[in-house]
Design a protein around this motif. Structure first.
Motif, PDB file in Angstrom:
ATOM      1  N   VAL B  50       0.840  -1.198   0.000  1.00 10.30           N
ATOM      2  CA  VAL B  50       0.000   0.000   0.000  1.00 10.30           C
ATOM      3  C   VAL B  50       0.873   1.246   0.000  1.00 10.30           C
ATOM      4  O   VAL B  50       0.472   2.310  -0.483  1.00 10.30           O
ATOM      5  CB  VAL B  50      -0.996  -0.025   1.186  1.00 10.30           C
ATOM      6  N   MET B  58      -4.875   4.149   4.856  1.00  4.93           N
ATOM      7  CA  MET B  58      -4.797   2.696   4.795  1.00  4.93           C
ATOM      8  C   MET B  58      -3.409   2.235   5.217  1.00  4.93           C
ATOM      9  O   MET B  58      -3.246   1.283   5.987  1.00  4.93           O
ATOM     10  CB  MET B  58      -5.083   2.276   3.347  1.00  4.93           C
ATOM     11  N   THR B  61      -3.009   2.605   8.951  1.00  4.44           N
ATOM     12  CA  THR B  61      -3.760   1.577   9.681  1.00  4.44           C
ATOM     13  C   THR B  61      -3.010   0.251   9.659  1.00  4.44           C
ATOM     14  O   THR B  61      -2.860  -0.428  10.678  1.00  4.44           O
ATOM     15  CB  THR B  61      -5.153   1.378   9.037  1.00  4.44           C
ATOM     16  N   VAL B  94      -9.803  -2.709   5.687  1.00  3.43           N
ATOM     17  CA  VAL B  94      -8.898  -2.730   4.537  1.00  3.43           C
ATOM     18  C   VAL B  94      -9.605  -3.361   3.346  1.00  3.43           C
ATOM     19  O   VAL B  94      -9.517  -2.881   2.219  1.00  3.43           O
ATOM     20  CB  VAL B  94      -7.606  -3.495   4.889  1.00  3.43           C
ATOM     21  N   TRP B  97     -11.853  -0.877   1.907  1.00  2.00           N
ATOM     22  CA  TRP B  97     -11.097   0.157   1.184  1.00  2.00           C
ATOM     23  C   TRP B  97     -10.643  -0.361  -0.165  1.00  2.00           C
ATOM     24  O   TRP B  97     -10.683   0.339  -1.165  1.00  2.00           O
ATOM     25  CB  TRP B  97      -9.901   0.621   2.031  1.00  2.00           C
ATOM     26  N   LEU B 107      -9.627   5.903  -2.010  1.00  3.40           N
ATOM     27  CA  LEU B 107     -10.239   5.449  -0.768  1.00  3.40           C
ATOM     28  C   LEU B 107     -11.638   6.030  -0.655  1.00  3.40           C
ATOM     29  O   LEU B 107     -11.860   7.182  -1.030  1.00  3.40           O
ATOM     30  CB  LEU B 107      -9.398   5.885   0.431  1.00  3.40           C
ATOM     31  N   ALA B 111     -12.848   7.150   5.051  1.00  2.00           N
ATOM     32  CA  ALA B 111     -11.735   6.247   5.334  1.00  2.00           C
ATOM     33  C   ALA B 111     -10.807   6.871   6.382  1.00  2.00           C
ATOM     34  O   ALA B 111     -10.261   6.168   7.238  1.00  2.00           O
ATOM     35  CB  ALA B 111     -10.969   5.936   4.059  1.00  2.00           C
ATOM     36  N   ALA B 115      -9.909   5.047   9.706  1.00  3.39           N
ATOM     37  CA  ALA B 115      -8.506   4.681   9.909  1.00  3.39           C
ATOM     38  C   ALA B 115      -8.019   5.193  11.264  1.00  3.39           C
ATOM     39  O   ALA B 115      -7.301   4.497  11.985  1.00  3.39           O
ATOM     40  CB  ALA B 115      -7.648   5.260   8.782  1.00  3.39           C
TER      41      ALA B 115
END
Lengths: 79, 691
Positions: B50, B58, B61, B94, B97, B107, B111, B115
């Motif tokens: 990612v 994301m 996280t 996730v 997302w 996203l 989000a 997150a």
């Protein structure tokens, strides 16, 4: 390295050193229409490459430094 | 979508699936080191991947989740229920997302907040994050931009599966004075993939200093980290490195399971993990390429049918040539069938991924409902066509939500009726010839037919008399009727507007069927049976007057001839008895409101008896079709051959026309309307349900 002006073309030949950057810059700033022929150059010093990147003169033919030709040609040509 | 992002989505889903599988296993055996390790690797790889994109919430996280998994692995934390639950929430988020990114490229809204919340939860376990080397992993904010300079080169390099490392080298402006030549260092780097060189600050309009280095050099290479450290050891303060976590460790299950196994092989145990080198036997192919092939095969089947038509004509005109052509046509037919099977086999995927996702959603939903639910799946290795698997997801989701919301009771109520406090829901898949059968069973409250009847009466779903005549199975089937809901309140989970009728609609659109069985107090079972592949459908051609229509063979239980005097008026319709079962009879012409329907069976049947002495009218040609628990006889003027067609969805003016499944191109160039009999019947007020 030899930095030589022939008519409106700046010829770079042989391996370059950091000082060549100053000469190259001066020649390119002398006339914005000048192009650069580096086909006979050896490995270019970063300082020389930086001048080419900053001034972006038209380049004649492939660069004699294969590394620059392979990896930096797009950057040197990008408008 | 850009290739790299696509690859990330594919791998991301695999990793999410892997992580949730491991977490679920950890919930059962909290100390399982192999599972902890596997989950850690999945989260770590996800985090690394990612980082290549600009999905900061994301990435952050996953970073927090990785810290927790790391602490688990090192034994600093214990995998208790809370921790596993919190990790599952992260992974679910996730997953959501990833879906958002697949849909819109970015996203989904919200989000950020989600997150932040998840990160907080993670930090609660692992402690606040310590300051990390800013050059590593997700903190490398420059990385996405560097990779974007040559996505193609990067995608090709990433596809090799070898570890990649990205470096950002910002030479000191005074480096030339110290005798440094930054490019000379770069030249020493082996296996370069990307090189990008740009000014650190914009070039000055005038007064460029030739001896001040104003460059930022970024590159990606296969070089080992240690080699790079050696090359840049004198300028280490000017260099940032980021390992790129595109991993090929996880091979999608559907690829693995297909290896050396014939398509549709018996379901059962989990697919074997590949040994070393297994990757060389599998290809990951964009689904759209397979779809394109499938379309071509579809066209080929149409062309083949056209050939059969020509052979028939030639037989009359020049029998010898016709026979030769016929032999050739048989050969082509066989090859087309083989090709079709081959392409269809390539589209086969297992249900593993979908089951994994449903698993997470069940946990999620159970949590929201405050119910304790044990969810078990079996038969995930069952294979079906990709479009079938995709099409099953929503209906199954709905059935499962329904089971949790309306089926499984609250713990107290369960305890009071002597059941285990935790409800149990099983999701099972199995193959039955060319169908896959998915069964969702809960051990909840079940449904009381009498109450269903009462509800239907209150909602005025059908005439009292007909309602009284329904048997228990038919009463249960009412839950699939639009506008029917057994829950006294519409809940947040099952939602309003989408009912089980939508489930039946989508399953039937796939050529499948939904049935339900329930025992009050003991639970409910919903069974979905769908064809393994939907692309080619066998239809039986029927005639009304001069018009031909197609009826998918899979809904036809049988075709029978019924003598006119066996057709009797029942209520406001007519029916006949077949093997001691009374089956309502309607004319297809009436259902379609065709001009040929000037005659009406309702009047016709008694007339016939009155005119018994006249020349006997031919028997009624009847298709007995099954829709749900219900059998209905459909009278047509003629029955013709069965053919394989590719049903095309309705387009243009016909789009949305009710009662039609689609059209099919026939060998003679004409277009066949394929009717959706269950829909037509459901629609017809006087033969709605029951006779």
């Amino acid at each position: 390295m030899a930095v030589r002006l022939d008519r409106n073309i700046v010829h770079l030949s042989g391996p370059s050193r950091v000082e060549d950057a100053e000469d190259l810059l001066a020649l390119l700033q002398g006339d914005r229409a000048r192009s650069v022929d580096a086909t006979a150059s050896g490995d270019l010093h970063t300082a020389v490459v930086q001048i080419l990147l900053a001034v972006r003169p038209p380049l004649a033919g492939p660069c004699g430094d294969p590394f620059v030709e392979r990896w930096l040609r797009p950057a040197l040509h990008r408008a | 979508m850009d290739e790299l992002l696509e690859q990330f989505l594919v791998e991301g889903r695999d990793l999410v699936e892997q992580a949730s599988e491991d977490l679920l296993a950890l919930e059962r055996v909290p100390g399982d080191a192999a599972r902890i390790d596997s989950a850690f690797r999945a989260v770590h790889t996800l985090k690394g991947s990612v980082g290549l994109f600009d999905f900061a919430p994301m990435a952050a996280t996953l970073h927090a989740a990785e810290d927790v998994m790391g602490a688990l692995r090192d034994g600093r934390l214990h995998a208790d229920r809370d921790l596993v639950g919190a990790m599952m929430q992260c992974i679910s988020a996730v997953d959501g997302w990833l879906e958002g990114i697949a849909r819109s490229g970015g996203l989904p809204p919200g989000a950020d907040d989600e997150a932040r919340r998840l990160r907080g939860a993670m930090h609660a376990f692992a402690g606040a994050p310590e300051e990390k080397n800013p050059a590593r992993g997700v903190e490398a904010e420059w990385l996405p931009a560097l990779l974007a300079t040559d996505r193609q080169a990067f995608a090709a390099a990433a596809a090799t599966g070898r570890a990649l490392i990205a470096v950002r080298y910002t030479p000191d402006p005074a480096c030339f004075f110290r005798g440094d030549d930054p490019l000379a260092l770069l030249r020493a780097v082996p296996d370069l993939v990307i090189v990008h060189i740009a000014p650190r600050d914009p070039w000055p309009a005038s007064g460029l200093d030739p001896f001040a280095c104003n460059l930022v050099i970024g590159f990606v290479s296969f070089a080992a980290r240690d080699d790079l450290r050696r090359i840049f050891q004198l300028v280490v303060d000017q260099v940032a490195m980021a390992e790129i976590g595109v991993s090929r460790e996880v091979v999608p299950r559907e690829v693995v399971s297909r290896e050396g196994v014939s398509p549709g092989a018996a379901s059962g145990g989990p697919p074997a993990e590949p040994e070393h080198g297994a990757l060389t036997h599998t290809l990951r192919i964009d689904a759209s390429r397979i779809d394109a092939l499938a379309d071509l095969v579809g066209e080929l089947i149409v062309a083949k049918n056209r050939l059969a038509h020509l052979v028939g004509q030639t037989m009359h005109a020049a029998p010898a040539l016709g026979r030769a052509l016929g032999a050739n046509q048989v050969e082509i037919e066989r090859l087309v069938a083989d090709l079709h099977r081959g392409v269809m086999a390539a589209r086969m995927v297992t249900l593993t991924q979908m089951f994994g996702r449903l698993n997470r959603l069940v946990r999620d939903t159970a949590g929201r409902l405050g119910k304790d639910v044990h969810f078990e799946t079996s038969g995930a290795a069952t294979e079906a066509d990709k479009s079938v698997v995709d099409g099953l997801y929503e209906p199954l989701l709905h059935v499962l939500r329904n089971a949790m919301d309306h089926g499984v009771e609250q713990a107290a109520a369960r305890a009071a009726s002597g059941k285990a406090r935790a409800g149990r829901i099983t999701l099972d898949a199995a193959r039955a010839r060319d169908r896959i059968v998915i069964t969702v069973t809960d051990d909840g409250a079940g449904m009381d037919p009498a109450r269903l009847r009462e509800t239907a009466r209150r909602r005025g779903l059908m005439a009292e008399a007909r309602l009284d005549a329904l048997d228990d199975a038919a009463l249960l089937d009412l839950v699939f009727t639009p506008g029917f809901s057994t829950a006294s309140a519409v809940t947040e989970v099952s939602g309003r507007g989408v009912g089980l009728d939508a489930v039946r609609r989508s399953i039937e659109a796939m050529g499948g069927r939904v049935t339900i069985a329930s025992t009050p107090g003991a639970g409910t079972t919903v069974r979905l049976a769908v064809p393994q592949a939907v692309t080619v459908t066998t239809v039986i051609m029927v005639r009304i007057g001069d018009e031909r229509f197609g009826v998918p063979l899979e809904i036809v239980a049988e075709t029978v001839r019924i003598a006119r005097d066996q057709i009797r008026a029942v209520g406001d319709g007519v029916a006949f008895v077949l093997r001691e079962r009374t089956i309502p009879l309607v004319r297809l012409a009436d259902l379609l409101d065709s001009p040929a329907s000037a005659r009406d069976v309702r009047r016709e049947a008694p007339d016939l008896r009155a005119l018994g002495r006249d020349a006997p009218r031919p028997d009624a040609k009847v298709l007995v079709i099954e829709a749900g628990e219900q059998r209905t006889g459909i009278e047509v003027d003629g029955l013709a051959e069965r053919i394989d067609v590719v049903i095309r969805p309705l387009e243009g003016l016909l789009a949305g026309a009710r009662g039609l499944l689609g059209t099919a191109l026939l060998g003679d160039g004409s277009v066949l309307m394929v009717v959706n009999l269950p829909e037509l019947i459901a629609w017809m007020p006087h033969c709605n349900i029951g006779a």
